[in-house]
Design a protein around this motif. Structure first.
Motif, PDB file in Angstrom:
ATOM      1  N   ASP A   1      96.214  78.618  27.722  1.00 10.88           N
ATOM      2  CA  ASP A   1      96.576  79.899  27.565  1.00 10.88           C
ATOM      3  C   ASP A   1      97.904  79.923  28.467  1.00 10.88           C
ATOM      4  O   ASP A   1      97.843  79.781  29.686  1.00 10.88           O
ATOM      5  N   PRO A   2      99.120  79.961  27.794  1.00 12.57           N
ATOM      6  CA  PRO A   2     100.339  79.986  28.540  1.00 12.57           C
ATOM      7  C   PRO A   2     100.305  81.032  29.648  1.00 12.57           C
ATOM      8  O   PRO A   2     101.029  80.702  30.950  1.00 12.57           O
ATOM      9  N   ALA A   3      99.757  82.075  29.602  1.00 10.62           N
ATOM     10  CA  ALA A   3      99.650  83.200  30.521  1.00 10.62           C
ATOM     11  C   ALA A   3      98.743  82.860  31.564  1.00 10.62           C
ATOM     12  O   ALA A   3      98.787  83.745  32.604  1.00 10.62           O
ATOM     13  N   ARG A   4      97.937  81.980  31.515  1.00  8.58           N
ATOM     14  CA  ARG A   4      97.000  81.538  32.589  1.00  8.58           C
ATOM     15  C   ARG A   4      96.856  80.178  32.837  1.00  8.58           C
ATOM     16  O   ARG A   4      95.957  79.401  32.667  1.00  8.58           O
ATOM     17  N   PRO A   5      97.875  79.647  33.629  1.00 11.31           N
ATOM     18  CA  PRO A   5      97.965  78.375  34.071  1.00 11.31           C
ATOM     19  C   PRO A   5      97.057  78.006  35.099  1.00 11.31           C
ATOM     20  O   PRO A   5      96.213  78.717  35.686  1.00 11.31           O
ATOM     21  N   VAL A   6      96.984  76.767  35.612  1.00 10.57           N
ATOM     22  CA  VAL A   6      96.120  76.470  36.602  1.00 10.57           C
ATOM     23  C   VAL A   6      96.580  77.114  38.003  1.00 10.57           C
ATOM     24  O   VAL A   6      97.617  77.119  38.193  1.00 10.57           O
ATOM     25  N   SER A   7      95.669  77.343  38.898  1.00 10.90           N
ATOM     26  CA  SER A   7      95.978  78.331  39.906  1.00 10.90           C
ATOM     27  C   SER A   7      96.817  77.404  41.016  1.00 10.90           C
ATOM     28  O   SER A   7      97.590  77.693  41.493  1.00 10.90           O
ATOM     29  N   GLU A   8      96.067  76.010  41.192  1.00 12.02           N
ATOM     30  CA  GLU A   8      96.782  75.194  41.990  1.00 12.02           C
ATOM     31  C   GLU A   8      97.265  74.085  41.554  1.00 12.02           C
ATOM     32  O   GLU A   8      96.753  72.974  41.581  1.00 12.02           O
ATOM     33  N   PRO A   9      98.802  73.695  40.710  1.00 11.97           N
ATOM     34  CA  PRO A   9      98.796  72.838  39.950  1.00 11.97           C
ATOM     35  C   PRO A   9      99.167  71.593  41.008  1.00 11.97           C
ATOM     36  O   PRO A   9      98.922  70.266  40.649  1.00 11.97           O
ATOM     37  N   ASP A  10      99.695  71.773  41.966  1.00  9.48           N
ATOM     38  CA  ASP A  10      99.884  70.629  43.032  1.00  9.48           C
ATOM     39  C   ASP A  10      98.495  69.887  43.106  1.00  9.48           C
ATOM     40  O   ASP A  10      98.339  68.658  43.357  1.00  9.48           O
ATOM     41  N   ARG A  11      97.377  70.685  43.302  1.00  9.91           N
ATOM     42  CA  ARG A  11      96.018  70.165  43.704  1.00  9.91           C
ATOM     43  C   ARG A  11      95.517  69.326  42.481  1.00  9.91           C
ATOM     44  O   ARG A  11      95.049  68.355  42.346  1.00  9.91           O
TER      45      ARG A  11
ATOM     46  N   VAL B   1      86.927  81.132  27.744  1.00 11.76           N
ATOM     47  CA  VAL B   1      87.556  80.840  29.088  1.00 11.76           C
ATOM     48  C   VAL B   1      88.562  79.755  28.825  1.00 11.76           C
ATOM     49  O   VAL B   1      88.376  79.056  27.996  1.00 11.76           O
ATOM     50  N   ASP B   2      89.747  80.141  29.344  1.00 12.28           N
ATOM     51  CA  ASP B   2      90.914  79.233  28.836  1.00 12.28           C
ATOM     52  C   ASP B   2      90.806  77.928  29.780  1.00 12.28           C
ATOM     53  O   ASP B   2      90.126  77.814  30.867  1.00 12.28           O
ATOM     54  N   LEU B   3      91.726  77.022  29.318  1.00 12.91           N
ATOM     55  CA  LEU B   3      91.997  75.667  29.969  1.00 12.91           C
ATOM     56  C   LEU B   3      92.241  75.709  31.394  1.00 12.91           C
ATOM     57  O   LEU B   3      91.616  75.193  32.326  1.00 12.91           O
ATOM     58  N   GLY B   4      93.225  76.623  31.783  1.00 12.00           N
ATOM     59  CA  GLY B   4      93.877  76.791  33.187  1.00 12.00           C
ATOM     60  C   GLY B   4      92.632  77.450  33.975  1.00 12.00           C
ATOM     61  O   GLY B   4      92.249  76.962  35.115  1.00 12.00           O
ATOM     62  N   SER B   5      91.829  78.272  33.531  1.00 13.57           N
ATOM     63  CA  SER B   5      90.534  78.958  34.320  1.00 13.57           C
ATOM     64  C   SER B   5      89.548  77.857  34.445  1.00 13.57           C
ATOM     65  O   SER B   5      89.148  77.711  35.437  1.00 13.57           O
ATOM     66  N   ALA B   6      89.341  77.000  33.435  1.00 12.61           N
ATOM     67  CA  ALA B   6      88.265  76.071  33.557  1.00 12.61           C
ATOM     68  C   ALA B   6      88.743  74.849  34.680  1.00 12.61           C
ATOM     69  O   ALA B   6      87.905  74.506  35.256  1.00 12.61           O
ATOM     70  N   LEU B   7      90.005  74.473  34.506  1.00 12.90           N
ATOM     71  CA  LEU B   7      90.463  73.436  35.578  1.00 12.90           C
ATOM     72  C   LEU B   7      90.460  74.054  37.044  1.00 12.90           C
ATOM     73  O   LEU B   7      89.799  73.437  37.835  1.00 12.90           O
TER      74      LEU B   7
END
Length: 181
Positions: A106-116, A55-61
């Motif tokens: 993983d640059p290809a998987r950023p956080v889904s809701e960066p504003d949140r 699991v990547d960092l963006g998905s975990a966040l």
């Protein structure tokens, strides 16, 4: 063998979901981390997903934020309702793993809701400034690879505004300010 495509995720037991995830590629596990619901039927799946190194960092966040940690951040551990204790325990584990660097960016998987995420971090900094305790504090240094240039600039402007008011950065601010601004 159970596959992800053959499961009705709204009614399948968690054992079937986990069995399917165990044979799924990591990109599908990460996609599920972003989609799984934080309800009684999803907690076993969340527990399994959060323990996977793929699991990547963006998905975990994203998974962490979908758990709505703001609801419990001000509630003392012993005051959390019994029905919410398992979810809080999973949020504890996710936050600890995030801060320990267990999940890689993983640059290809950023956080889904960066504003949140940024709103959560702003509130975290404000609570810290006011000396309010928080149950889940995210180490912002771990997040640096996921933040875009505009988000880093916005964070710098926020720090500069505090400096203009005569406030000095704390120990943590002194540690990261050479790196970020």
């Amino acid at each position: 063998m159970v596959s992800l495509a053959s499961i009705d995720w709204s009614s399948a037991p968690s054992e079937d979901r986990i069995r399917a995830l165990k044979v799924a590629p990591s990109r599908q596990v990460c996609a599920m981390a972003r989609a799984v619901r934080w309800d009684a039927t999803g907690l076993d799946v969340i527990s399994w997903i959060s323990a996977q190194q793929g699991v990547d960092l963006g998905s975990a966040l994203t998974l962490f934020l979908h758990g709505d940690p703001q609801r419990f951040n001000d509630v003392p551990r012993n005051a959390v309702a019994q029905r919410d204790r398992r979810a809080c325990s999973l949020l504890d584990a996710l936050c600890q793993r995030i801060n320990a660097g267990f999940y890689l960016p993983d640059p290809a998987r950023p956080v889904s809701e960066p504003d949140r995420l940024l709103a959560y971090l702003r509130q975290q900094r404000e609570d810290t400034r006011q000396g309010l305790p928080r149950r889940w504090g995210i180490n912002e240094t771990v997040l640096a690879p996921l933040l875009t240039d505009s988000q880093i600039i916005a964070r710098r402007k926020g720090r500069q505004a505090h400096r203009k008011t005569g406030q000095k950065p704390g120990l943590f601010g002194n540690l990261i300010s050479p790196r970020f601004g």
